[in-house]
Design a protein around this motif. Structure first.
Motif, mmCIF file in Angstrom:
data_model
loop_
_atom_site.group_PDB
_atom_site.id
_atom_site.type_symbol
_atom_site.label_atom_id
_atom_site.label_comp_id
_atom_site.label_asym_id
_atom_site.label_seq_id
_atom_site.Cartn_x
_atom_site.Cartn_y
_atom_site.Cartn_z
ATOM 1 N N ASN A 57 -42.404 -37.448 23.047
ATOM 2 C CA ASN A 57 -41.225 -37.638 23.877
ATOM 3 C C ASN A 57 -40.031 -38.091 23.045
ATOM 4 O O ASN A 57 -39.885 -39.264 22.706
ATOM 5 C CB ASN A 57 -41.512 -38.653 24.977
ATOM 6 C CG ASN A 57 -40.421 -38.669 26.038
ATOM 7 O OD1 ASN A 57 -39.448 -37.931 25.946
ATOM 8 N ND2 ASN A 57 -40.594 -39.510 27.036
ATOM 9 N N CYS A 58 -39.159 -37.139 22.724
ATOM 10 C CA CYS A 58 -37.903 -37.426 22.036
ATOM 11 C C CYS A 58 -36.741 -37.246 23.004
ATOM 12 O O CYS A 58 -35.625 -36.890 22.630
ATOM 13 C CB CYS A 58 -37.731 -36.509 20.829
ATOM 14 S SG CYS A 58 -39.004 -36.763 19.580
ATOM 15 N N SER A 59 -37.042 -37.474 24.278
ATOM 16 C CA SER A 59 -36.068 -37.332 25.351
ATOM 17 C C SER A 59 -35.821 -38.713 25.951
ATOM 18 O O SER A 59 -35.961 -39.720 25.279
ATOM 19 C CB SER A 59 -36.593 -36.340 26.390
ATOM 20 O OG SER A 59 -35.673 -36.153 27.433
ATOM 21 N N GLY A 60 -35.476 -38.744 27.229
ATOM 22 C CA GLY A 60 -35.227 -40.006 27.900
ATOM 23 C C GLY A 60 -33.788 -40.470 27.810
ATOM 24 O O GLY A 60 -33.438 -41.519 28.326
ATOM 25 N N TYR A 61 -32.929 -39.712 27.116
ATOM 26 C CA TYR A 61 -31.491 -40.003 27.059
ATOM 27 C C TYR A 61 -31.211 -41.438 26.617
ATOM 28 O O TYR A 61 -30.321 -42.107 27.139
ATOM 29 C CB TYR A 61 -30.843 -39.689 28.407
ATOM 30 C CG TYR A 61 -31.008 -38.233 28.755
ATOM 31 C CD1 TYR A 61 -30.149 -37.274 28.229
ATOM 32 C CD2 TYR A 61 -32.075 -37.801 29.549
ATOM 33 C CE1 TYR A 61 -30.331 -35.926 28.493
ATOM 34 C CE2 TYR A 61 -32.267 -36.458 29.812
ATOM 35 C CZ TYR A 61 -31.395 -35.520 29.289
ATOM 36 O OH TYR A 61 -31.587 -34.200 29.539
#
Length: 432
Positions: A57-61
């Motif tokens: 997970n390199c997302s999540g802002y």
């Protein structure tokens, strides 16, 4: 204590139906375009799906700086959940006071007062109201900037696509190009002492736009010279995301107001904060009912704030973000240019806020979808369709960094052939 048996998650088809009939048809369609996975669990840098896949997970802002369910944050929140999760809002409650003190201790000097909220946009709204109490009703933001989508914050957000359906918006708002101090000076002169500048140290949703050297310092000096309020929106950039505690630290800034959020809840609770000087906070200081919110400072969220700040400090996540960011920026730049050549306009970033800008529409979106197929979740940029963003956590291990770069390499290899011949005018590069 009663034991609760977890209920099975409905299948993908049923969840899709519920999204379409209860939430948003558009959101359901977007989910399908991104592969149709249902995320069901998360731990550290990984998210698991109903189909049994594990995705990095390199997302999540910007929310998951310390990954998901960090044990220090979970411990603080669990202890509070079992004690007093929601306060009366009548009596004094210790967690809010302790969280505010811990946050002030890590903030730029002079920011000694705190107002807690739930979302970043709420923090922006509170800052607008603080500005009004100081007679600053001429708001100046930047083109491409992003400050939220509630009505006041939306007026500051620098993209017409989001603003147009909701006009008329809050009056007295103007936008200047990011990095243009001459344009800012003109607006501040016209504001005649009634100005309030709201700016990000790095524009995240605009596609990781870095300021020119000395720009933020000049912005602060212009605000002082024109008796304007200086609000630094660090909702996405603060708490170590940029490889420093705050983006303000890069140029030793002390804004009148600093906004925090996203990672502030440790990836467990939604919480944001407004930090201000005692002078600017004066109206809120005198009347605690002037600006309120039911869940402002709720004990459960305050426990998450305390846990997050402890985790960042104990594990030196600020330094880790700086070192990991430099390593990833170098690797991503090398891989992207190897496969896409001149189709890549720029790979840029600071700390663990990274962006890949392409020379034409298409590659950023297709690469986002391809990365999911290769086992990595990334971000799109709300204010730039040309930029793919990565906001990885600071807890990545060496093997996880290796996994990320290998997956990025595979994704670039799979998509480059679709664009390089068209945009560069020759198929030879795509076939090498």
């Amino acid at each position: 204590m009663t034991t609760v048996t977890p209920q099975p998650t409905p299948g993908r088809r049923e969840i899709d139906r519920l999204y379409r009939t209860r939430l948003s048809k558009g959101r359901a369609t977007l989910g399908e375009l991104l592969g149709g996975e249902l995320e069901t669990e998360s731990q550290g840098a990984w998210v698991s799906t109903a189909s049994g896949r594990r995705l990095l997970n390199c997302s999540g802002y910007g929310v998951l700086l310390m990954g998901a369910r960090h044990p220090t944050v979970v411990r603080h929140v669990t202890e509070q959940l079992n004690r007093n999760p929601v306060a009366t809002r009548v009596l004094l409650e210790p967690q809010a006071a302790l969280a505010a003190d811990a946050l002030v201790a890590r903030a730029p000097a002079g920011l000694e007062r705190v107002h807690f909220a739930c979302s970043g946009a709420e923090a922006v709204e509170a800052a607008i109201k603080l500005a009004r109490t100081r007679g600053k009703d001429r708001l100046i933001a930047t083109l491409g900037g992003y400050h939220g989508k509630t009505m006041g914050a939306l007026g500051l957000t620098g993209k017409e696509l989001f603003r147009e359906p909701f006009r008329p918006l809050l009056s007295g708002i103007s936008h200047v190009p990011y990095g243009d101090t001459e344009a800012l000076a003109e607006q501040l002169t016209a504001a005649q002492g009634r100005g309030c500048v709201v700016i990000e140290p790095v524009q995240g949703e605009a596609g990781v736009v870095l300021p020119p050297p000395g720009y933020l310092r000049t912005v602060q000096e212009l605000c002082r010279a024109h008796d304007a309020l200086f609000v630094l929106d660090e909702i996405q950039t603060g708490l170590g995301r940029l490889g420093s505690w705050w983006g303000a630290d890069e140029e030793r800034l002390t804004p009148d107001v600093l906004l925090s959020g996203k990672a502030l809840g440790g990836g467990v609770m939604p919480v944001s904060a407004v930090l201000a000087t005692p002078e600017v906070f004066g109206a809120f200081d005198r009347d605690p009912y002037l600006h309120t919110s039911t869940f402002s400072g709720m004990p459960l969220a305050m426990a998450a704030v305390r846990g997050a700040l402890v985790a960042i400090e104990e594990e030196d996540m600020v330094t880790r973000a700086r070192r990991l960011g430099a390593e990833l920026l170098d690797g991503i730049d090398r891989i992207a240019r190897e496969h896409f050549g001149d189709v890549v306009r720029e790979v840029r970033g600071r700390g663990l806020l990274l962006g890949i800008e392409f020379a034409a529409p298409g590659p950023a979106g297709d690469l986002l979808v391809e990365l999911i197929q290769q086992g990595v979740v990334a971000n799109h940029s709300l204010n730039s369709h040309l930029v793919l963003r990565l906001t990885p956590p600071a807890v990545l291990s060496p093997s996880e960094v290796e996994f990320l770069l290998a997956a990025f390499d595979r994704a670039c290899r799979a998509q480059a052939a679709r664009y390089v011949p068209t945009l560069e005018g020759g198929a030879a590069h795509a076939q090498r």
